[in-house]
Design a protein around this motif. Sequence first.
Motif, PDB file in Angstrom:
ATOM      1  N   ASN B  31      -4.396 -12.046 -14.459  1.00 58.51           N
ATOM      2  CA  ASN B  31      -4.632 -12.987 -13.376  1.00 58.51           C
ATOM      3  C   ASN B  31      -4.671 -12.266 -12.032  1.00 58.51           C
ATOM      4  OD1 ASN B  31      -4.659 -15.495 -12.008  1.00 58.51           O
ATOM      5  ND2 ASN B  31      -2.498 -15.231 -11.584  1.00 58.51           N
ATOM      6  N   ARG B  32      -5.604 -12.616 -11.195  1.00 53.70           N
ATOM      7  CA  ARG B  32      -5.667 -12.059  -9.845  1.00 53.70           C
ATOM      8  C   ARG B  32      -5.621 -13.197  -8.836  1.00 53.70           C
ATOM      9  NH1 ARG B  32      -7.324  -7.034  -7.864  1.00 53.70           N
ATOM     10  NH2 ARG B  32      -7.568  -5.425  -9.438  1.00 53.70           N
ATOM     11  N   ASN B  33      -4.754 -14.156  -9.118  1.00 51.39           N
ATOM     12  CA  ASN B  33      -4.704 -15.330  -8.265  1.00 51.39           C
ATOM     13  C   ASN B  33      -3.272 -15.654  -7.873  1.00 51.39           C
ATOM     14  OD1 ASN B  33      -5.985 -17.392  -6.912  1.00 51.39           O
ATOM     15  ND2 ASN B  33      -5.656 -18.847  -8.591  1.00 51.39           N
ATOM     16  N   SER B  34      -2.432 -14.620  -7.832  1.00 50.59           N
ATOM     17  CA  SER B  34      -1.012 -14.853  -7.573  1.00 50.59           C
ATOM     18  C   SER B  34      -0.718 -14.828  -6.077  1.00 50.59           C
ATOM     19  CB  SER B  34      -0.169 -13.782  -8.264  1.00 50.59           C
ATOM     20  OG  SER B  34      -0.403 -13.811  -9.641  1.00 50.59           O
ATOM     21  N   ALA B  35       0.380 -15.480  -5.724  1.00 51.33           N
ATOM     22  CA  ALA B  35       0.869 -15.443  -4.349  1.00 51.33           C
ATOM     23  C   ALA B  35       2.013 -14.435  -4.274  1.00 51.33           C
ATOM     24  CB  ALA B  35       1.351 -16.831  -3.944  1.00 51.33           C
ATOM     25  N   ILE B  36       2.382 -14.053  -3.055  1.00 48.72           N
ATOM     26  CA  ILE B  36       3.489 -13.109  -2.889  1.00 48.72           C
ATOM     27  C   ILE B  36       4.758 -13.684  -3.518  1.00 48.72           C
ATOM     28  CG2 ILE B  36       5.016 -12.119  -1.105  1.00 48.72           C
ATOM     29  CD1 ILE B  36       2.504 -11.535   0.533  1.00 48.72           C
ATOM     30  N   SER B  37       4.890 -15.002  -3.460  1.00 46.38           N
ATOM     31  CA  SER B  37       6.082 -15.636  -4.040  1.00 46.38           C
ATOM     32  C   SER B  37       6.094 -15.536  -5.568  1.00 46.38           C
ATOM     33  CB  SER B  37       6.134 -17.108  -3.627  1.00 46.38           C
ATOM     34  OG  SER B  37       4.939 -17.754  -4.004  1.00 46.38           O
ATOM     35  N   ASP B  38       4.955 -15.201  -6.177  1.00 45.68           N
ATOM     36  CA  ASP B  38       4.889 -15.060  -7.639  1.00 45.68           C
ATOM     37  C   ASP B  38       5.244 -13.658  -8.112  1.00 45.68           C
ATOM     38  OD1 ASP B  38       3.971 -17.668  -7.864  1.00 45.68           O
ATOM     39  OD2 ASP B  38       1.868 -17.077  -7.732  1.00 45.68           O
ATOM     40  N   LEU B  39       5.450 -12.751  -7.175  1.00 46.58           N
ATOM     41  CA  LEU B  39       5.698 -11.362  -7.556  1.00 46.58           C
ATOM     42  C   LEU B  39       6.974 -11.240  -8.388  1.00 46.58           C
ATOM     43  CD1 LEU B  39       4.858  -9.456  -4.240  1.00 46.58           C
ATOM     44  CD2 LEU B  39       3.592  -9.335  -6.394  1.00 46.58           C
ATOM     45  N   ALA B  40       6.999 -10.224  -9.240  1.00 51.67           N
ATOM     46  CA  ALA B  40       8.210  -9.933 -10.003  1.00 51.67           C
ATOM     47  C   ALA B  40       9.326  -9.558  -9.026  1.00 51.67           C
ATOM     48  CB  ALA B  40       7.943  -8.781 -10.960  1.00 51.67           C
ATOM     49  N   GLN B  41      10.560  -9.728  -9.474  1.00 48.62           N
ATOM     50  CA  GLN B  41      11.713  -9.533  -8.603  1.00 48.62           C
ATOM     51  C   GLN B  41      11.680  -8.200  -7.851  1.00 48.62           C
ATOM     52  OE1 GLN B  41      14.678 -11.826  -8.273  1.00 48.62           O
ATOM     53  NE2 GLN B  41      14.470 -10.559  -6.450  1.00 48.62           N
ATOM     54  N   ARG B  42      11.358  -7.113  -8.578  1.00 52.98           N
ATOM     55  CA  ARG B  42      11.408  -5.804  -7.918  1.00 52.98           C
ATOM     56  C   ARG B  42      10.355  -5.692  -6.823  1.00 52.98           C
ATOM     57  NH1 ARG B  42       8.549  -4.969 -12.507  1.00 52.98           N
ATOM     58  NH2 ARG B  42       6.771  -3.545 -12.470  1.00 52.98           N
ATOM     59  N   HIS B  43       9.230  -6.357  -7.002  1.00 53.09           N
ATOM     60  CA  HIS B  43       8.196  -6.309  -5.961  1.00 53.09           C
ATOM     61  C   HIS B  43       8.555  -7.233  -4.799  1.00 53.09           C
ATOM     62  CE1 HIS B  43       5.833  -3.815  -8.506  1.00 53.09           C
ATOM     63  NE2 HIS B  43       5.714  -4.736  -9.435  1.00 53.09           N
ATOM     64  N   ARG B  44       9.253  -8.319  -5.119  1.00 47.96           N
ATOM     65  CA  ARG B  44       9.741  -9.190  -4.023  1.00 47.96           C
ATOM     66  C   ARG B  44      10.754  -8.425  -3.183  1.00 47.96           C
ATOM     67  NH1 ARG B  44       9.500 -14.883  -4.836  1.00 47.96           N
ATOM     68  NH2 ARG B  44      11.684 -15.138  -4.281  1.00 47.96           N
ATOM     69  N   ASP B  45      11.617  -7.693  -3.867  1.00 41.57           N
ATOM     70  CA  ASP B  45      12.599  -6.864  -3.152  1.00 41.57           C
ATOM     71  C   ASP B  45      11.883  -5.824  -2.299  1.00 41.57           C
ATOM     72  OD1 ASP B  45      14.626  -8.259  -4.319  1.00 41.57           O
ATOM     73  OD2 ASP B  45      15.175  -6.710  -5.775  1.00 41.57           O
ATOM     74  N   ASP B  46      10.845  -5.224  -2.883  1.00 44.24           N
ATOM     75  CA  ASP B  46      10.096  -4.195  -2.173  1.00 44.24           C
ATOM     76  C   ASP B  46       9.464  -4.794  -0.918  1.00 44.24           C
ATOM     77  OD1 ASP B  46       9.324  -1.546  -2.024  1.00 44.24           O
ATOM     78  OD2 ASP B  46       7.365  -1.935  -2.910  1.00 44.24           O
ATOM     79  N   TYR B  47       8.890  -5.975  -1.082  1.00 45.17           N
ATOM     80  CA  TYR B  47       8.256  -6.647   0.055  1.00 45.17           C
ATOM     81  C   TYR B  47       9.305  -6.924   1.142  1.00 45.17           C
ATOM     82  CZ  TYR B  47       5.731 -10.239   2.695  1.00 45.17           C
ATOM     83  OH  TYR B  47       5.135 -10.959   3.702  1.00 45.17           O
ATOM     84  N   THR B  48      10.478  -7.375   0.721  1.00 51.52           N
ATOM     85  CA  THR B  48      11.542  -7.678   1.689  1.00 51.52           C
ATOM     86  C   THR B  48      11.948  -6.411   2.434  1.00 51.52           C
ATOM     87  OG1 THR B  48      12.297  -9.351   0.124  1.00 51.52           O
ATOM     88  CG2 THR B  48      13.786  -8.806   1.918  1.00 51.52           C
ATOM     89  N   VAL B  49      12.066  -5.309   1.708  1.00 54.03           N
ATOM     90  CA  VAL B  49      12.431  -4.041   2.355  1.00 54.03           C
ATOM     91  C   VAL B  49      11.333  -3.612   3.332  1.00 54.03           C
ATOM     92  CG1 VAL B  49      12.809  -1.579   1.947  1.00 54.03           C
ATOM     93  CG2 VAL B  49      13.948  -3.259   0.497  1.00 54.03           C
TER      94      VAL B  49
END
Lengths: 298, 126
Positions: B31-49
């Motif tokens: 799928n290439r239709n995801s939102a940032i909120s759909d990211l896996a936990q580690r990528h959400r953490d990465d985004y937050t950092v």
Amino acid sequence: MIRPDPRRDETRKRAPGYFSYPVFAWSLIIGLALGLAVTRMHGPLQRSNAEPWQLRADERHHFAIAIALEHQHRGDMGRTLNKLIALRPAQHPLDALAEAACALGSSGYLGSDSGIKALRGAVALYSADGRSGCAEQLLPLRATDSAPKPAVDSAADAGFATPLPTKPPLRDSQGGASSRRLVPTPAAQRSFEARAARSFCDAANPALIEVHVLDYLGRGIPGQRIRVRWGDQADIFLSGLKVDRGPSYADFQMEEGVDYAIDMPGAADPLSASLSTGACYTGNRSTLKSWRVTFVET
Amino acid sequence: MRRFLTSLILGLLLGALAGLYFGWIQFPPANRNSAISDLAQRHRDDYTVMIAAGFAVDRDAAGALERLGKLDVDDIYAYLRGATERIIRSSARDFDDIRLLVRLAHDLGQLTPAMQPFLELDGGDP
């Protein structure tokens, strides 16, 4: 003697039971196709486990700008390129960043001061590599933010790996910071060792120095500076710029009759032997010899 | 007729179940239709950092909050507190990342006792 009724006998032989295998087989195939079609139309079942490359275009733009924001703090080009590459752009990662900045700049992102600051950071990042987009033209002409600026040093141009800028940043014509270039704060220096230099004969890639830069686990590292010297000339290029060849890859085109020395400035000593090309044969065809050099992190 | 219907329904049912299994579990769609909120936990953490790193440069709290809003959480402050404490507890990120998160949490008024030691290592309350 009673003769059996032939019609009854035939009926008994063809006794079908309650199941028809041909009908079952066909309906199984149709059901399978329907089930697969539903999953493709619906998308993945678990939506909260996406990778960055699965982001839709607008979200990928925001993610790319976040990468540029982080780069302003860390100044680690290798890390930044790695993250941009993780978005699996169709073009060069910094061109993808320029596209993201352009798209956001055109869609109201510049309505806030924080948006302006973020796009300035993105523009600084890709302009330092000689790339351009439309965001430079969309940004307000004069910097109004009072944010601390990343290190800039026009004298350090020669030392910074800017692989063959194709055109100057568009803001050159607008005065101001035209002569300034972003110099990322260097990350912790890595050291490498040339582990292998092997010649090969490939008619499709004649007279090429293929370089691979790997970490100690054998993973490719993008954004590493590689220097080739010949005579009194030198050229510096980066690993990972040819996205389709992987993050470790870089190459250099040789000329016949020239000896080349290759190293990673400040990170790896020169390869002990110089490299040169010459005739070689693959199949029945004559072509020019190429070299494959691997630098491994120590 | 009953034989036909039984075979048809059973086949369709089993086929559809198999199709759903293969399509969703075994070979999920790229799928290439995801939102940032759909990211896996580690990528959400990465985004937050990444947002925290940007904040360390521009000190733009409004911008940081706006970008964290892309994570689509109910309470951004609670999310930041929770993510920072989780990362500290699990040592999931390196020290510099934790320092950035703690600094952002502090400047947004979300400092907790678990974060305090990292703030002191970072030079304390400015």
